[in-house]
Design an enzyme around this catalytic site. Structure first.
Site, PDB file in Angstrom:
ATOM      1  N   HIS A  14      -4.401 -16.306   7.797  1.00 20.70           N
ATOM      2  CA  HIS A  14      -3.047 -15.773   7.650  1.00 20.70           C
ATOM      3  C   HIS A  14      -3.151 -14.258   7.513  1.00 20.70           C
ATOM      4  CE1 HIS A  14      -4.531 -16.035   3.555  1.00 20.70           C
ATOM      5  NE2 HIS A  14      -3.575 -15.183   3.186  1.00 20.70           N
ATOM      6  N   GLU A  28      -0.468  -6.865  -1.370  1.00 20.24           N
ATOM      7  CA  GLU A  28      -0.515  -7.750  -0.213  1.00 20.24           C
ATOM      8  C   GLU A  28       0.841  -8.391   0.051  1.00 20.24           C
ATOM      9  OE1 GLU A  28      -3.692 -10.592  -1.017  1.00 20.24           O
ATOM     10  OE2 GLU A  28      -2.204 -12.071  -1.588  1.00 20.24           O
ATOM     11  N   HIS A  55      -4.850  -4.531  11.879  1.00 17.97           N
ATOM     12  CA  HIS A  55      -4.830  -5.538  12.948  1.00 17.97           C
ATOM     13  C   HIS A  55      -6.208  -6.162  13.202  1.00 17.97           C
ATOM     14  CE1 HIS A  55      -0.800  -4.004  13.526  1.00 17.97           C
ATOM     15  NE2 HIS A  55      -0.543  -5.148  14.139  1.00 17.97           N
ATOM     16  N   HIS A  94      -1.304 -10.260   6.065  1.00 19.44           N
ATOM     17  CA  HIS A  94      -0.450  -9.534   5.130  1.00 19.44           C
ATOM     18  C   HIS A  94      -0.118  -8.159   5.699  1.00 19.44           C
ATOM     19  CE1 HIS A  94      -1.082 -12.413   1.886  1.00 19.44           C
ATOM     20  NE2 HIS A  94      -2.380 -12.393   2.176  1.00 19.44           N
ATOM     21  N   CYS A 118      -4.103 -20.268   1.186  1.00 15.66           N
ATOM     22  CA  CYS A 118      -4.827 -19.083   1.678  1.00 15.66           C
ATOM     23  C   CYS A 118      -6.208 -19.402   2.243  1.00 15.66           C
ATOM     24  CB  CYS A 118      -4.917 -18.023   0.585  1.00 15.66           C
ATOM     25  SG  CYS A 118      -3.313 -17.321   0.171  1.00 15.66           S
TER      26      CYS A 118
END
Length: 150
Positions: A29, A136, A75, A31, A25
């Protein structure tokens, strides 16, 4: 009149990276987050009120959460503003990407604390935030309860 809890679920897609973390992590990345917002209050007892029988209109709760959380985080990519990721954040922002710089490590735990503060500030006086659950993944989530934070 009885106190009633109502819950509305929200979904949004957010990217992040955990600077200094010792696992995967640390990489950027994302979720597909699910946020459950539970409030508590007494249903409106005034029969002349168009919202008679409701603790809060789900659409009113939706407006608050969408404005403060979903529309901001959906986003977007979230970075701690005190990490070297600020250079990457600037590059992404300069290229037209939605980037949020926050003053905390953008873990689910810290995000749910931030979200609780923002939602509580906008609820009507007679409605209290009871709890938040931020998932998540399908099997991992962080929870915030008012009773643990009073």
């Amino acid at each position: 009149m009885s106190k009633i809890r109502i819950t509305k679920q929200f979904t949004f897609e957010t990217g992040h990276a955990l600077y200094g973390y010792d696992g995967k992590c640390r990489n950027v990345h994302g979720h597909s987050y699910k946020l459950n917002v539970t409030v508590i209050g007494t249903p409106i007892s005034d029969t002349d009120n168009v919202k008679y029988g409701m603790v809060i209109d789900f659409s009113d709760l939706k407006k608050i959460v969408n404005r403060e959380i979903v529309n901001v985080f959906d986003h977007a990519t979230v970075f701690n503003k005190n990490t070297p990721h600020v250079e990457l954040a600037k590059e992404l922002s300069d290229r037209g990407h939605s980037v949020l710089l926050v003053d905390y490590q953008p873990t689910s735990e810290m995000m749910v604390i931030d979200f609780a503060s923002k939602i509580k500030a906008l609820l009507p006086e007679n409605i209290q935030l009871h709890s938040l659950r931020l998932s998540e993944t399908a099997t991992s989530y962080a929870e915030w309860f008012a009773s643990d934070n009073s």
